[in-house]
Enzyme design. Structure first.
Site, PDB file in Angstrom:
ATOM      1  N   ASP A   1      -0.920  -4.346   7.223  1.00  0.00           N
ATOM      2  CA  ASP A   1      -1.478  -4.948   6.017  1.00  0.00           C
ATOM      3  C   ASP A   1      -0.385  -5.034   4.950  1.00  0.00           C
ATOM      4  OD1 ASP A   1      -1.186  -2.357   4.984  1.00  0.00           O
ATOM      5  OD2 ASP A   1      -3.317  -1.892   5.157  1.00  0.00           O
ATOM      6  N   ARG A   2      -0.751  -5.350   3.745  1.00  0.00           N
ATOM      7  CA  ARG A   2       0.225  -5.504   2.656  1.00  0.00           C
ATOM      8  C   ARG A   2       1.012  -4.240   2.357  1.00  0.00           C
ATOM      9  NH1 ARG A   2      -1.544  -8.566  -2.801  1.00  0.00           N
ATOM     10  NH2 ARG A   2       0.621  -8.398  -3.396  1.00  0.00           N
TER      11      ARG A   2
END
Length: 136
Positions: free
Chosen positions: A16-17
């Site tokens: 994810d980020r």
């Protein structure tokens, strides 16, 4: 107990980020582990399906202990927890070196391509016996 291990590096698209592996990717890694576990025993998913034996997922469980991150070297260990004539329960452990990150399992049924349950020990006793020898 027989187990099979494979290792790889976490790819960017699996995170994810924050650079942490997205939770559903572990289930994909379980699938790869199960596929390679069977291959290590001398048969493949494809061969089983061609012989009319399917292994649909009946249940999945996963306990997250610590996150894997981008570019970590990961090892997935696969083993058989339980075996009956109509289903099999695979266990999985995901490690970063010696650190256990995730534990999980899948329960797979033995069915026809129409998802009708079958007794593996009757349909394919040689495969059943190999799996039985690997069971805890």
């Amino acid at each position: 107990m027989y187990s099979y291990k494979f290792s790889f590096r976490v790819r960017y698209e699996e995170t994810d980020r924050m650079g942490i592996v997205y939770h559903s990717n572990y289930i994909i890694w379980f699938d790869i582990g199960r596929t390679e576990f069977l291959r290590s025993l001398g048969f493949t998913y494809r061969q089983l399906e061609e012989e009319g034996i399917w292994l649909p997922i009946l249940e999945v469980g996963c306990k997250y202990k610590s996150p894997a991150k981008y570019d970590d070297e990961i090892t997935v260990e696969t083993y058989i927890m339980e075996l009956s004539r109509v289903k099999i329960k695979f266990g999985y452990r995901v490690f970063r070196f010696d650190e256990l990150l995730v534990e999980g399992y899948t329960v797979n049924g033995f069915t026809t391509d129409k998802l009708k349950p079958i007794s593996l020990n009757k349909i394919k006793p040689e495969v059943y016996n190999i799996l039985k020898q690997c069971t805890l």
